[in-house]
Structure formats: structure tokens, C-alpha cells
Motif scaffolding. Structure first.
Motif, short mmCIF file in Angstrom:
data_model
loop_
_atom_site.label_atom_id
_atom_site.label_comp_id
_atom_site.label_asym_id
_atom_site.label_seq_id
_atom_site.Cartn_x
_atom_site.Cartn_y
_atom_site.Cartn_z
N VAL A 25 8.69 -1.69 -2.04
CA VAL A 25 7.93 -0.74 -1.24
C VAL A 25 8.95 0.32 -0.83
CG1 VAL A 25 6.53 -0.38 0.83
CG2 VAL A 25 6.43 -2.58 -0.38
N LEU A 26 8.91 1.46 -1.51
CA LEU A 26 9.89 2.53 -1.26
C LEU A 26 9.18 3.68 -0.54
CD1 LEU A 26 11.72 2.45 -4.70
CD2 LEU A 26 12.48 1.47 -2.52
N VAL A 27 9.68 4.00 0.65
CA VAL A 27 9.04 4.97 1.53
C VAL A 27 9.94 6.20 1.64
CG1 VAL A 27 8.09 5.30 3.85
CG2 VAL A 27 8.05 3.02 2.80
N ASN A 28 9.33 7.40 1.60
CA ASN A 28 10.12 8.63 1.75
C ASN A 28 10.08 9.10 3.20
OD1 ASN A 28 7.68 10.03 2.11
ND2 ASN A 28 7.76 11.02 0.11
N SER A 30 8.47 11.36 4.57
CA SER A 30 7.12 11.71 5.01
C SER A 30 6.24 10.48 5.15
CB SER A 30 6.47 12.68 4.02
OG SER A 30 7.23 13.86 3.92
N ASN A 31 6.85 9.30 5.11
CA ASN A 31 6.13 8.02 5.19
C ASN A 31 5.15 7.80 4.05
OD1 ASN A 31 7.42 6.93 7.48
ND2 ASN A 31 6.21 8.28 8.78
N GLU A 32 5.45 8.38 2.89
CA GLU A 32 4.65 8.14 1.69
C GLU A 32 5.34 7.03 0.89
OE1 GLU A 32 2.99 12.56 0.66
OE2 GLU A 32 5.12 12.15 0.33
N ILE A 33 4.55 6.31 0.12
CA ILE A 33 5.04 5.17 -0.65
C ILE A 33 5.05 5.55 -2.12
CG2 ILE A 33 4.57 2.78 -1.29
CD1 ILE A 33 3.24 2.47 1.50
N LEU A 34 6.13 5.17 -2.81
CA LEU A 34 6.26 5.44 -4.23
C LEU A 34 5.43 4.43 -5.02
CD1 LEU A 34 7.75 7.36 -6.20
CD2 LEU A 34 9.49 5.59 -6.41
N ILE A 163 0.03 -3.57 0.89
CA ILE A 163 -0.20 -2.38 1.72
C ILE A 163 -0.76 -2.79 3.08
CG2 ILE A 163 -1.60 -0.27 1.94
CD1 ILE A 163 0.87 -0.05 0.05
N ASP A 164 -1.67 -3.76 3.10
CA ASP A 164 -2.22 -4.25 4.38
C ASP A 164 -1.11 -4.83 5.25
OD1 ASP A 164 -4.78 -3.48 3.65
OD2 ASP A 164 -5.45 -5.52 3.16
N TYR A 165 -0.21 -5.59 4.66
CA TYR A 165 0.90 -6.17 5.41
C TYR A 165 1.85 -5.06 5.91
CZ TYR A 165 4.91 -9.02 6.69
OH TYR A 165 5.95 -9.60 7.38
N TYR A 166 2.10 -4.06 5.07
CA TYR A 166 2.94 -2.93 5.47
C TYR A 166 2.31 -2.20 6.66
CZ TYR A 166 5.45 1.50 5.27
OH TYR A 166 6.19 2.60 5.60
N LYS A 167 1.00 -1.95 6.60
CA LYS A 167 0.32 -1.28 7.72
C LYS A 167 0.39 -2.13 8.99
CE LYS A 167 -3.77 -0.53 6.05
NZ LYS A 167 -5.09 -0.06 5.59
N GLU A 168 0.25 -3.43 8.84
CA GLU A 168 0.35 -4.35 9.98
C GLU A 168 1.73 -4.25 10.62
OE1 GLU A 168 0.83 -9.11 10.11
OE2 GLU A 168 -0.98 -8.40 9.09
N ARG A 169 2.77 -4.24 9.80
CA ARG A 169 4.14 -4.12 10.30
C ARG A 169 4.36 -2.78 10.99
NH1 ARG A 169 8.28 -7.32 7.83
NH2 ARG A 169 9.60 -6.12 9.22
N LEU A 170 3.79 -1.70 10.43
CA LEU A 170 3.91 -0.38 11.07
C LEU A 170 3.25 -0.39 12.44
CD1 LEU A 170 3.14 2.33 8.34
CD2 LEU A 170 5.30 1.91 9.51
N GLN A 171 2.09 -1.01 12.54
CA GLN A 171 1.36 -1.06 13.81
C GLN A 171 2.17 -1.83 14.85
OE1 GLN A 171 -1.60 0.56 14.43
NE2 GLN A 171 -1.04 0.08 16.52
N VAL A 172 2.77 -2.93 14.45
CA VAL A 172 3.60 -3.71 15.38
C VAL A 172 4.78 -2.86 15.86
CG1 VAL A 172 5.19 -5.67 15.51
CG2 VAL A 172 2.93 -5.96 14.47
N ARG A 173 5.43 -2.16 14.94
CA ARG A 173 6.57 -1.31 15.30
C ARG A 173 6.15 -0.21 16.27
NH1 ARG A 173 8.83 1.06 10.32
NH2 ARG A 173 8.69 -1.09 9.68
N GLU A 174 4.98 0.40 16.01
CA GLU A 174 4.49 1.46 16.91
C GLU A 174 4.18 0.88 18.28
OE1 GLU A 174 1.17 3.25 14.91
OE2 GLU A 174 2.46 4.12 13.35
#
Length: 180
Positions: A25-28, A30-34, A163-174
């Protein structure tokens, strides 16, 4: 590292083949994923573990080949492992098998890829491309049922779980940032 198990049809006992892979999961900035498009299938960069390679060795080799980048170990962190039991998986040779795909995902940041890539003949033939997408764009691609690759269903299911797990991790971080 968290393990996600996808076994919708409970086929634990009927597995005829096991496939080991590493993806990133490579993020730039702009928080976009490759995301790669390979033969009409959307997936994250990476590929099969060859011979006695470790998942770490595989992801570094695959990123050199597919993206032309040489990422250091500290630039890629283990993220999640997916154990996906795939009933009636259509192989390229036309056979259908019950397969267990075990994929080690890594998380990293990248802004540029090289034009100097070492793609396999199959990747060249099947039009392997990579592009950055927002999470919403990825959701749209996964919800689109365009294309005629019979394996797409399986790759879409796994990409959706990651992607669902990535979004979950982002939400926790926020949430943690908001509590500071």
C-alpha cells in the motif's frame, strides 16, 4: 501484524493450492494510493513469493521490477496479512481450483516511480500500468463491474478488505490526533 481472514464459503479443508504473495500500500503526499491495472484487474503493486524468498525480499524485488524504485526496509512497514480462501479460482491455464492466497501487505510512502521498469512478458502483454487514486476513486473502480477477467472478482474482494483496513487505521489515527 493483523491477519484478515476471508473465507466466505468455509473451504478450509478443500484447498488444493496455496499461493504466497507480497504487496504494498504505497501512499503519496496527496494521500492517494498507487494501484496497478494488470489485465483488467486492479491490485496493489507486488507479486508472488519465488522459491525461498521471504515476504520482505519479495516486496523489494517486485517494487524494483514493477515501479523501478529501490525502497529501503525502513521505508516499508509490515501492515496486514490476508489469508483468502478462494473457491473455484480460475487459473490462467483454464483450470479451476480451491486456492488459499496468503498475501503480506506493507505500507510505505512514495511520490514518484521510474520509467525504467523490468516488467515480465505477461505484464507487458496484459498492459500492466500503475496510477495514484484517491480512496473514493478506488471504491468506484471496485464497484464497477466492467471487464471480463474472471479473476477480477477475487482480486477486488481482497483489495476491498485491504482498503477497508487502511481506512479504519486512518480513522483511528485521526481520532488520536483529535484527542491530543
Amino acid at each position: 501484524m493483523k491477519t484478515i481472514i476471508i473465507n466466505d464459503e468455509n473451504i478450509d479443508e478443500q484447498i488444493t493450492k496455496k499461493k504466497l504473495k507480497s504487496r504494498a500500500v504505497l501512499v503519496n503526499s496527496s494521500n492517494e494510493i498507487l494501484v496497478a491495472n494488470y489485465g483488467g484487474v486492479f491490485l496493489l503493486p507486488g507479486g508472488s513469493i519465488d522459491g525461498k524468498e521471504t515476504p520482505d525480499e519479495t516486496i523489494h524485488r517486485e517494487l524494483r521490477e514493477e515501479l523501478g524504485v529501490d525502497m529501503k526496509s525502513e521505508q516499508l512497514k509490515p501492515f496486514v496479512k490476508v489469508r483468502y480462501f478462494q473457491p473455484n479460482y480460475p487459473e490462467r491455464n483454464g483450470n479451476t481450483i480451491n486456492r488459499l492466497a496468503v498475501t503480506y501487505y506493507y505500507l510505505g510512502h512514495i511520490n514518484n516511480i521510474s520509467n525504467e521498469r523490468d516488467l515480465t512478458e505477461n505484464e507487458k502483454k496484459d498492459g500492466f500500468t500503475v496510477e495514484f487514486y484517491s480512496i473514493n476513486q478506488i471504491q468506484g473502480m471496485l464497484n464497477s463491474k466492467k471487464g471480463n477477467n474472471p479473476r477480477r472478482l477475487y482480486f477486488d474482494r481482497e483489495l476491498q478488505a485491504v482498503i477497508d483496513y487502511y481506512k479504519e487505521r486512518l480513522q483511528v489515527r485521526e481520532n488520536i490526533e483529535m484527542m491530543k
